[in-house]
Design a protein around this motif. Structure first.
Motif, mmCIF file in Angstrom:
data_model
loop_
_atom_site.group_PDB
_atom_site.id
_atom_site.type_symbol
_atom_site.label_atom_id
_atom_site.label_comp_id
_atom_site.label_asym_id
_atom_site.label_seq_id
_atom_site.Cartn_x
_atom_site.Cartn_y
_atom_site.Cartn_z
ATOM 1 N N UNK A 89 0.915 -1.462 0.184
ATOM 2 C CA UNK A 89 -0.272 -0.226 -0.217
ATOM 3 C C UNK A 89 0.958 1.534 -0.196
ATOM 4 N N UNK A 90 2.167 0.812 1.213
ATOM 5 C CA UNK A 90 2.688 2.132 -0.027
ATOM 6 C C UNK A 90 3.843 2.296 -0.140
ATOM 7 N N UNK A 91 3.269 2.770 -1.846
ATOM 8 C CA UNK A 91 3.985 3.016 -2.846
ATOM 9 C C UNK A 91 4.992 4.267 -2.759
ATOM 10 N N UNK A 92 6.243 3.872 -3.654
ATOM 11 C CA UNK A 92 6.867 4.243 -3.760
ATOM 12 C C UNK A 92 7.919 4.083 -5.264
ATOM 13 N N UNK A 93 8.748 5.345 -6.027
ATOM 14 C CA UNK A 93 9.153 5.108 -7.374
ATOM 15 C C UNK A 93 8.669 6.606 -8.262
ATOM 16 N N UNK A 94 9.001 6.251 -8.919
ATOM 17 C CA UNK A 94 8.596 6.984 -10.241
ATOM 18 C C UNK A 94 7.553 6.934 -10.928
ATOM 19 N N UNK A 95 6.676 7.503 -11.568
ATOM 20 C CA UNK A 95 6.143 7.462 -12.583
ATOM 21 C C UNK A 95 5.161 8.407 -13.838
ATOM 22 N N UNK A 96 5.769 8.568 -14.706
ATOM 23 C CA UNK A 96 6.311 9.532 -16.267
ATOM 24 C C UNK A 96 4.338 9.543 -16.316
ATOM 25 N N UNK A 97 4.112 10.752 -16.764
ATOM 26 C CA UNK A 97 2.561 11.360 -17.237
ATOM 27 C C UNK A 97 2.813 12.617 -18.332
ATOM 28 N N UNK A 98 2.373 12.042 -19.252
ATOM 29 C CA UNK A 98 1.718 13.155 -20.211
ATOM 30 C C UNK A 98 0.417 13.717 -20.561
ATOM 31 N N UNK A 99 0.491 14.985 -20.759
ATOM 32 C CA UNK A 99 -0.471 15.561 -21.102
ATOM 33 C C UNK A 99 -0.264 16.574 -22.137
ATOM 34 N N UNK A 100 -1.608 17.516 -22.539
ATOM 35 C CA UNK A 100 -1.267 18.167 -23.475
ATOM 36 C C UNK A 100 -1.351 19.466 -23.126
ATOM 37 N N UNK A 101 -0.137 20.819 -23.302
ATOM 38 C CA UNK A 101 -0.060 21.968 -22.430
ATOM 39 C C UNK A 101 -1.984 22.250 -22.613
ATOM 40 N N UNK A 102 -2.545 22.265 -23.451
ATOM 41 C CA UNK A 102 -4.284 23.012 -23.433
ATOM 42 C C UNK A 102 -4.681 22.464 -22.159
ATOM 43 N N UNK A 103 -4.080 21.245 -21.617
ATOM 44 C CA UNK A 103 -4.963 20.987 -20.793
ATOM 45 C C UNK A 103 -4.511 21.379 -19.255
ATOM 46 N N UNK A 104 -2.465 21.386 -19.410
ATOM 47 C CA UNK A 104 -1.872 21.253 -17.881
ATOM 48 C C UNK A 104 -2.580 22.541 -16.893
ATOM 49 N N UNK A 105 -2.301 23.316 -17.390
ATOM 50 C CA UNK A 105 -3.346 24.452 -16.315
ATOM 51 C C UNK A 105 -4.616 23.992 -15.802
ATOM 52 N N UNK A 106 -5.407 23.612 -16.594
ATOM 53 C CA UNK A 106 -6.714 23.130 -15.659
ATOM 54 C C UNK A 106 -7.232 21.379 -15.303
ATOM 55 N N UNK A 107 -6.520 20.808 -15.522
ATOM 56 C CA UNK A 107 -6.558 19.652 -14.875
ATOM 57 C C UNK A 107 -5.190 19.452 -13.678
ATOM 58 N N UNK A 108 -4.388 19.644 -14.199
ATOM 59 C CA UNK A 108 -2.744 18.994 -13.585
ATOM 60 C C UNK A 108 -3.065 19.639 -10.997
ATOM 61 N N UNK A 109 -3.559 20.537 -11.604
ATOM 62 C CA UNK A 109 -3.844 21.048 -10.115
ATOM 63 C C UNK A 109 -4.158 20.171 -9.358
ATOM 64 N N UNK A 110 -5.395 19.796 -9.770
ATOM 65 C CA UNK A 110 -6.401 18.480 -9.198
ATOM 66 C C UNK A 110 -5.690 17.377 -9.030
ATOM 67 N N UNK A 111 -4.971 17.477 -10.801
ATOM 68 C CA UNK A 111 -4.096 15.586 -9.974
ATOM 69 C C UNK A 111 -3.862 15.503 -9.184
ATOM 70 N N UNK A 112 -2.296 16.116 -9.675
ATOM 71 C CA UNK A 112 -1.079 16.303 -8.204
ATOM 72 C C UNK A 112 -1.511 16.414 -6.828
ATOM 73 N N UNK A 113 -2.476 17.270 -6.716
ATOM 74 C CA UNK A 113 -2.766 17.284 -5.271
ATOM 75 C C UNK A 113 -3.716 16.499 -4.583
ATOM 76 N N UNK A 114 -4.341 16.240 -5.150
ATOM 77 C CA UNK A 114 -4.570 14.591 -5.113
ATOM 78 C C UNK A 114 -3.819 13.302 -5.370
ATOM 79 N N UNK A 115 -2.547 13.447 -5.878
ATOM 80 C CA UNK A 115 -1.997 11.844 -6.380
ATOM 81 C C UNK A 115 -1.372 12.309 -4.929
#
Length: 294
Positions: A89-115
């Motif tokens: 349950x205690x995950x660690x390591x690195x994960x790589x996400x790609x996203x078009x910059x059209x959506x970065x401002x809108x989507x990333x804050x919510x996704x990054x905060x929750x994750x």
């Protein structure tokens, strides 16, 4: 005697089916071409039937190969789910996400905060590129997940996670939409939104000229907000100072765009699955009402 299929061989088999080439598949699964060929020889021995037929320089599936492909995808997926469910349950390591910059401002804050809140020991690497580039990076194994647009235009198994209306956008402080020909700020020539915009204007006989071209949404938005050009953006791309243009302004309605999640099926991990869940939940939390209110 019961024949047991090898998961690693099935992963390689899927890679060949998706790339159409033993050579390209070797790069995807990080093996030599000779190792890939040997794996497929062993797999054919296991199933007792030929699964590939040569087609020039490409490798196409036989009827038996097509039937096996469906099972292979389900077996590999189930294997990944089993491993993920048993992971710590205690995950660690690195994960790589790609996203078009059209959506970065809108989507990333919510996704990054929750994750980050639920997986504080995980390093999240984010790459902002056009969808076509992100698809290539998924194929080469450079990314674990990618949020992409215009999923219907690609030959990939994509999970549709959101639909948005594509809109004509101008500045609230300028009247550039009245110019003849109307100046446009659009993505690069391979951009499906650009092609849609041009096609629709041509269909209604509206004269236009391409004034600015950029794959960067910030640059396109700058041209719009400064009153230099008109562009097309999804609903989530709306910013203060922008106005939506419609048929009454001489701009025909555009088709909605689909937003999907593309996974690296060859190197799936519990981290990627966890991030995928946060992406789906994060986009669900962005309501249409909230977008319209901006």
């Amino acid at each position: 005697m019961t024949v047991l299929l090898d998961i690693d061989q099935l992963r390689t088999f899927i890679a060949i089916a998706e790339t159409g080439s033993f050579t390209k598949a070797a790069d995807v699964v990080h093996k030599t071409q000779s190792a890939v060929s040997m794996q497929m020889k062993r797999l054919e021995e296991r199933v007792g039937k030929p699964i590939f037929a040569r087609d020039g320089r490409s490798s196409r599936l036989t009827d038996e190969g097509e039937r096996l492909l469906d099972y292979a995808r389900r077996i590999v997926k189930l294997n990944m789910e089993a491993v993920a469910s048993l992971a710590s349950a205690e995950l660690s390591g690195r994960v790589r996400l790609g996203v078009p910059d059209d959506y970065a401002d809108r989507y990333l804050p919510e996704i990054m905060a929750r994750f980050s809140a639920t997986h504080p020991n995980v390093e999240l690497t984010v790459v902002c590129d056009p969808s076509t580039d992100l698809i290539d990076r998924i194929d080469t194994g450079d990314l674990d997940l990618a949020i992409i647009t215009d999923c219907e235009m690609i030959n990939r198994e994509t999970e549709i996670i959101r639909r948005e209306q594509l809109l004509w956008i101008g500045s609230t402080r300028h009247s550039v939409h009245l110019e003849d020909p109307v100046p446009l700020a659009l993505g690069r020539q391979s951009c499906n939104w650009r092609q849609e915009a041009i096609s629709m204007l041509q269909a209604v006989g509206r004269p236009f000229r391409i004034l600015y071209t950029s794959s960067n949404s910030t640059a396109v938005s700058a041209a719009v907000l400064s009153g230099l050009a008109i562009s097309v953006l999804p609903e989530s791309g709306l910013r203060p100072g922008m106005r939506v243009l419609g048929p009454s302004d001489g701009f025909p309605a555009l088709a909605p765009c689909r937003i999907g999640l593309l996974r690296n099926r060859h190197e799936a991990s519990a981290l990627a699955d966890a991030l995928a869940n946060h992406i789906v939940q994060g986009l669900d939390n962005i309501s249409e009402a909230a977008i319209a209110a901006e």
